[in-house]
Scaffold this active site. Structure first.
Site, mmCIF file in Angstrom:
data_model
loop_
_atom_site.group_PDB
_atom_site.id
_atom_site.type_symbol
_atom_site.label_atom_id
_atom_site.label_comp_id
_atom_site.label_asym_id
_atom_site.label_seq_id
_atom_site.Cartn_x
_atom_site.Cartn_y
_atom_site.Cartn_z
ATOM 1 N N GLY A 70 38.367 41.938 36.495
ATOM 2 C CA GLY A 70 38.257 40.467 36.095
ATOM 3 C C GLY A 70 39.378 41.039 36.247
ATOM 4 N N THR A 71 40.615 42.080 35.510
ATOM 5 C CA THR A 71 42.028 42.087 35.338
ATOM 6 C C THR A 71 42.345 41.910 36.781
ATOM 7 O OG1 THR A 71 41.477 42.873 33.341
ATOM 8 C CG2 THR A 71 43.668 43.361 34.237
ATOM 9 N N ASN A 146 37.905 32.231 26.812
ATOM 10 C CA ASN A 146 37.679 33.569 26.049
ATOM 11 C C ASN A 146 37.979 34.240 24.612
ATOM 12 O OD1 ASN A 146 40.571 34.320 26.920
ATOM 13 N ND2 ASN A 146 40.062 35.910 26.153
ATOM 14 N N GLN A 176 35.028 34.445 32.453
ATOM 15 C CA GLN A 176 33.361 34.120 31.228
ATOM 16 C C GLN A 176 32.057 32.590 31.422
ATOM 17 O OE1 GLN A 176 33.619 35.300 27.952
ATOM 18 N NE2 GLN A 176 34.934 36.562 27.973
ATOM 19 N N SER A 195 33.822 39.182 36.489
ATOM 20 C CA SER A 195 33.964 40.456 36.129
ATOM 21 C C SER A 195 31.997 40.440 35.058
ATOM 22 C CB SER A 195 34.473 40.370 34.860
ATOM 23 O OG SER A 195 34.462 42.193 33.988
ATOM 24 N N HIS A 197 31.212 42.958 33.941
ATOM 25 C CA HIS A 197 30.464 43.742 32.304
ATOM 26 C C HIS A 197 30.096 42.747 31.452
ATOM 27 C CE1 HIS A 197 34.195 43.961 29.821
ATOM 28 N NE2 HIS A 197 34.261 43.540 30.686
ATOM 29 N N THR A 233 37.010 54.130 47.989
ATOM 30 C CA THR A 233 35.598 53.591 48.283
ATOM 31 C C THR A 233 34.656 53.306 47.107
ATOM 32 O OG1 THR A 233 35.855 56.065 49.193
ATOM 33 C CG2 THR A 233 33.484 55.363 48.334
ATOM 34 N N CYS A 318 44.358 41.948 18.101
ATOM 35 C CA CYS A 318 43.863 43.587 17.530
ATOM 36 C C CYS A 318 45.298 44.767 17.462
ATOM 37 C CB CYS A 318 43.224 44.323 18.283
ATOM 38 S SG CYS A 318 42.212 43.433 19.040
HETATM 39 N N1 PLP Z 1 39.645 36.768 31.635
HETATM 40 C C1 PLP Z 1 38.924 36.243 31.092
HETATM 41 C C2 PLP Z 1 38.711 34.815 30.309
HETATM 42 C C3 PLP Z 1 38.401 37.917 30.222
HETATM 43 O O1 PLP Z 1 37.594 37.074 28.606
HETATM 44 C C4 PLP Z 1 39.005 38.825 30.238
HETATM 45 C C5 PLP Z 1 38.065 40.415 29.581
HETATM 46 O O2 PLP Z 1 37.720 40.191 28.305
HETATM 47 C C6 PLP Z 1 39.580 39.417 31.438
HETATM 48 C C7 PLP Z 1 39.439 38.548 32.403
HETATM 49 C C8 PLP Z 1 39.556 40.648 32.368
HETATM 50 O O3 PLP Z 1 38.371 41.081 32.638
HETATM 51 P P1 PLP Z 1 37.722 42.976 32.785
HETATM 52 O O4 PLP Z 1 37.719 43.200 31.203
HETATM 53 O O5 PLP Z 1 36.934 43.414 33.743
HETATM 54 O O6 PLP Z 1 39.148 43.496 33.508
#
Ligand code: PLP
Length: 376
Positions: A70-71, A146, A176, A195, A197, A233, A318
């Site tokens: 997601g990042t 999140n 999310q 994302s 996961h 890839t 954290c």
């Molecule tokens: N954006 C939101 C709202 C998220 O909660 C997260 C992960 O906690 C991310 C982006 C980042 O996703 P990733 O962990 O796949 O990089």
């Protein structure tokens, strides 16, 4: 162990893992290979793109690019389209968006502007609109927050933004939201990040949905995969496991939404309200309940819960670094530092059971009362 930190990551779906295993044991070829096996995989990736995309978007107007997380999707959107002038986002964003916006300033690309939040964590739409002007190139608004679980009505916000400046590229961080809340991309959305996961997929797999008419510059340059927009890839196994996990989540989305809403309320009602204050609104996602044990430290409660077999998140960044001690998002909702210090984020998945909820409530009450007594 009771796991209530599903907003951080979810347990991968083992059924999806089993289905995707064939892409490791047999179909391990490089999809760019000129032989038939590679060519066939290209076809399967095409179907995978369509399977993920069609859940929330009209395939005639949108397409999907695979990324590593997601990042990466957020970064690709921001650094590709924020241009001279200014770029507008919210004070509620995940660091994948917030830090990238600050970086726009460092790199001298554009002036980042941050819109304030309402108490429940949604963006204040009027204030956001007041930041958009004719020099705004890009706007990013997260779908589901999140930390606190607030849901922004991104289709409505995108429409209002485009009424003010039709040239704006509108991005949504949907990490999310995807597979968790009912939603379809409107014609005003240009980009939407996913994302794997967060919905039973694996870490290291993400996607960026883009409007077809939008020219997305290459983010990684090399072998020209993803139609030249993101070389490297393809992680075929991870992508297929994501597709299968998403199929599971979308198949039960409505039932899960209703059941988890009831669980979220049940957990809240079971908590000792002399210890805990609720931060999440009941209009937010059913997947997140954010509470604060005001006057206590969330981090200490997290460790106490952990010792009793309950995993939860906190609202803090954290970090032992005092500057990052309090969540900027919780402060931006208008809560004071004491409230921000005591935040616990309880986040669920469709695998969360009623028994988990009951036990979690008991543990949280026990540790909250215990720590309160010790603090007196
Ligand atoms: N954006 C939101 C709202 C998220 O909660 C997260 C992960 O906690 C991310 C982006 C980042 O996703 P990733 O962990 O796949 O990089």
């Amino acid at each position: 162990m009771i796991y209530l930190d599903n907003a951080a990551t979810t347990k991968p779906s083992l059924a999806a893992f089993e289905r995707a295993k064939v892409y490791v044991t047999e179909k391990y070829y490089n999809p760019s290979g000129m032989y038939e096996e590679g060519f066939l995989l290209q076809g399967e990736l095409k179907k995978a793109r369509s399977a993920l995309l069609s859940k929330i978007a009209d395939e005639s107007a949108f397409e999907l690019v695979f990324t590593s997380c997601g990042t990466e999707s957020d970064n690709q959107a921001i650094f590709s389209f924020a241009r001279r002038g200014n770029a507008v986002t919210t004070m509620g964003e995940h660091s994948a968006v917030a830090a990238a916006f600050h970086e726009l300033k460092t790199r001298g690309v554009a002036e980042p502007r941050f819109a304030p939040l309402e108490k429940d964590g949604r963006v204040n739409v009027d204030k956001l609109l007041s930041l958009v002007d004719d020099k705004t190139s890009f706007v990013s608004v997260m779908h589901v927050n999140n930390e606190i679980g607030a849901i922004n009505d991104v289709n409505r916000i995108a429409k209002l933004v485009k009424q003010k400046n039709a040239r704006v590229i509108f991005h949504v961080d949907g990490v999310q939201a995807y597979g968790k809340i009912p939603y379809k991309l409107s014609k005003d959305i240009d980009l939407y990040s996913l994302s794997a996961h967060k919905i039973g997929g694996l870490k290291g797999v993400g996607a960026l949905i883009k409007r077809k008419s939008l020219l997305l510059p290459a983010y990684l340059i090399g072998g020209g995969q993803e139609s030249g927009r993101r070389s490297g890839t393809e992680n075929v196994f991870g992508i297929m496991q994501f597709v299968y996990a998403a199929e599971e989540k979308f198949a039960t989305l409505k039932e899960d939404y209703a059941r988890l809403t009831a669980y979220r309320e049940k957990l809240w009602e079971s908590l000792d309200q002399a210890v805990y204050t609720r931060l999440s609104s009941d209009e937010g996602t059913p997947y997140i309940l954010s509470v604060s044990a005001k006057g206590l430290r969330g981090e200490i409660l997290l460790h106490m819960a952990n010792d009793k077999g309950l995993i939860v998140g906190t609202g803090s960044a954290c970090s032992s670094n005092a500057k990052n001690r309090y969540s900027k998002v919780i402060l931006a909702c208008g809560h004071d530092e004491k409230t921000a210090d005591g935040v616990l984020r309880l986040s669920f998945s469709p695998e969360t059971t009623e028994e988990d909820i009951e036990k979690a409530g008991e543990i949280l009450n026990e540790i909250g009362r215990d720590l309160s007594k010790r603090m007196r």
